[in-house]
Design a protein around this motif. Structure first.
Motif, PDB file in Angstrom:
ATOM      1  N   UNK A  20       0.950  -1.076  -0.014  1.00 62.63           N
ATOM      2  CA  UNK A  20       0.055  -0.087  -0.038  1.00 62.63           C
ATOM      3  C   UNK A  20       0.743   1.339   0.313  1.00 62.63           C
ATOM      4  N   UNK A  21       0.875   2.001  -1.204  1.00 60.25           N
ATOM      5  CA  UNK A  21       1.770   2.960  -1.296  1.00 60.25           C
ATOM      6  C   UNK A  21       0.970   4.425  -0.713  1.00 60.25           C
ATOM      7  N   UNK A  22       1.486   4.852   0.397  1.00 61.03           N
ATOM      8  CA  UNK A  22       0.888   6.096   0.885  1.00 61.03           C
ATOM      9  C   UNK A  22       1.601   7.147   0.578  1.00 61.03           C
ATOM     10  N   UNK A  56      -2.626   3.968  -3.087  1.00 62.75           N
ATOM     11  CA  UNK A  56      -2.269   3.186  -4.327  1.00 62.75           C
ATOM     12  C   UNK A  56      -1.964   1.703  -3.760  1.00 62.75           C
ATOM     13  N   UNK A  57      -2.825   0.907  -3.991  1.00 64.16           N
ATOM     14  CA  UNK A  57      -2.604  -0.614  -3.732  1.00 64.16           C
ATOM     15  C   UNK A  57      -1.981  -1.198  -4.826  1.00 64.16           C
ATOM     16  N   UNK A  58      -0.741  -1.968  -4.889  1.00 62.07           N
ATOM     17  CA  UNK A  58       0.016  -2.585  -5.791  1.00 62.07           C
ATOM     18  C   UNK A  58       0.126  -4.252  -5.458  1.00 62.07           C
ATOM     19  N   UNK A  59      -0.387  -4.901  -6.205  1.00 61.30           N
ATOM     20  CA  UNK A  59      -0.337  -6.330  -5.868  1.00 61.30           C
ATOM     21  C   UNK A  59      -0.208  -7.184  -7.324  1.00 61.30           C
ATOM     22  N   UNK A  60       0.613  -8.437  -6.748  1.00 60.78           N
ATOM     23  CA  UNK A  60       0.963  -9.587  -7.720  1.00 60.78           C
ATOM     24  C   UNK A  60       0.760 -10.547  -7.060  1.00 60.78           C
ATOM     25  N   UNK A  61      -0.325 -11.698  -7.464  1.00 56.58           N
ATOM     26  CA  UNK A  61      -0.775 -12.746  -6.758  1.00 56.58           C
ATOM     27  C   UNK A  61       0.497 -13.850  -6.942  1.00 56.58           C
ATOM     28  N   UNK A  62       1.470 -13.588  -7.724  1.00 58.61           N
ATOM     29  CA  UNK A  62       2.428 -14.672  -8.028  1.00 58.61           C
ATOM     30  C   UNK A  62       1.978 -15.639  -9.067  1.00 58.61           C
ATOM     31  N   UNK A  63       2.614 -16.692  -9.144  1.00 56.97           N
ATOM     32  CA  UNK A  63       2.497 -17.745 -10.017  1.00 56.97           C
ATOM     33  C   UNK A  63       1.966 -19.186  -9.542  1.00 56.97           C
ATOM     34  N   UNK A  64       0.892 -19.664 -10.301  1.00 49.87           N
ATOM     35  CA  UNK A  64       0.251 -20.871  -9.541  1.00 49.87           C
ATOM     36  C   UNK A  64       1.160 -22.017 -10.242  1.00 49.87           C
ATOM     37  N   UNK A  65       2.118 -21.768 -11.227  1.00 52.66           N
ATOM     38  CA  UNK A  65       2.626 -23.075 -12.122  1.00 52.66           C
ATOM     39  C   UNK A  65       4.130 -22.735 -12.097  1.00 52.66           C
ATOM     40  N   UNK A  66       4.795 -21.540 -12.205  1.00 51.64           N
ATOM     41  CA  UNK A  66       6.353 -21.571 -11.919  1.00 51.64           C
ATOM     42  C   UNK A  66       6.560 -20.380 -11.073  1.00 51.64           C
TER      43      UNK A  66
END
Length: 166
Positions: free
Chosen positions: A119-121, A128-138
């Motif tokens: 959370x960029x304040x 501003x919320x920045x997110x990446x869920x990552x990878x389910x495969x690699x």
């Protein structure tokens, strides 16, 4: 409202299918790119009652998906992108700046195969919320555990995010 957020499945869909079964019901599925042709299967697995939002990844060569999406999730304006056009492998700074300039509340990206949540304040600016869920495969983060994210919008209208690992 419950949203399943995934990325970088690269047509290796076993984990995605398992996660979808374990997390149902959800109202929306967001895939942040590199489905590599599994778009139609993912839509079928999600079912007719689920809103599906997908964007083009750098390995989605023959796809007709859009490069990015601008959508409202509850009261949040969200940018969905794979991230490679914003050089997220080097830094989130370009994506962060672009999302702020364009008035987004959330910027979701993939590409790095690493989970990320911030959370960029900045003084005088909205969060501003920045997110990446990552990878389910690699997965590429330390421990290399496949990952995804759940976003929930509560009765109060506020978003809550939960990172999950297999």
């Amino acid at each position: 409202m419950k949203i399943l957020i995934v990325s970088d499945t690269h047509r290796k869909d076993g984990n995605l299918q398992w996660v979808m079964e374990q997390t149902k019901p959800f109202d929306m599925l967001i895939h942040l790119g590199d489905a590599e042709g599994s778009e139609y299967e993912i839509a079928r697995w999600a079912g007719p009652g689920c809103e599906l939002e997908m964007v083009l990844g750098n390995n989605d060569f023959f796809s007709h998906l859009e490069r990015e999406r601008d959508l409202m999730i509850g009261t949040y304006r969200a940018l969905l992108t794979h991230g490679h056009y914003y050089n997220v492998s080097l830094s989130t700074e370009y994506l962060r700046r672009e999302a702020r300039e364009r008035g987004f509340d959330i910027a979701m990206f993939g590409h790095t195969h690493r989970p990320f949540f911030e959370i960029d304040r900045q003084e005088g600016e909205k969060e501003l919320i920045l997110l990446n869920p990552g990878s389910l495969s690699y997965p590429r983060q330390e421990g290399r555990r496949p990952s995804y994210m759940i976003m929930e919008i509560g009765e109060d209208g506020k978003a809550r995010f939960h990172q999950h690992y297999l």
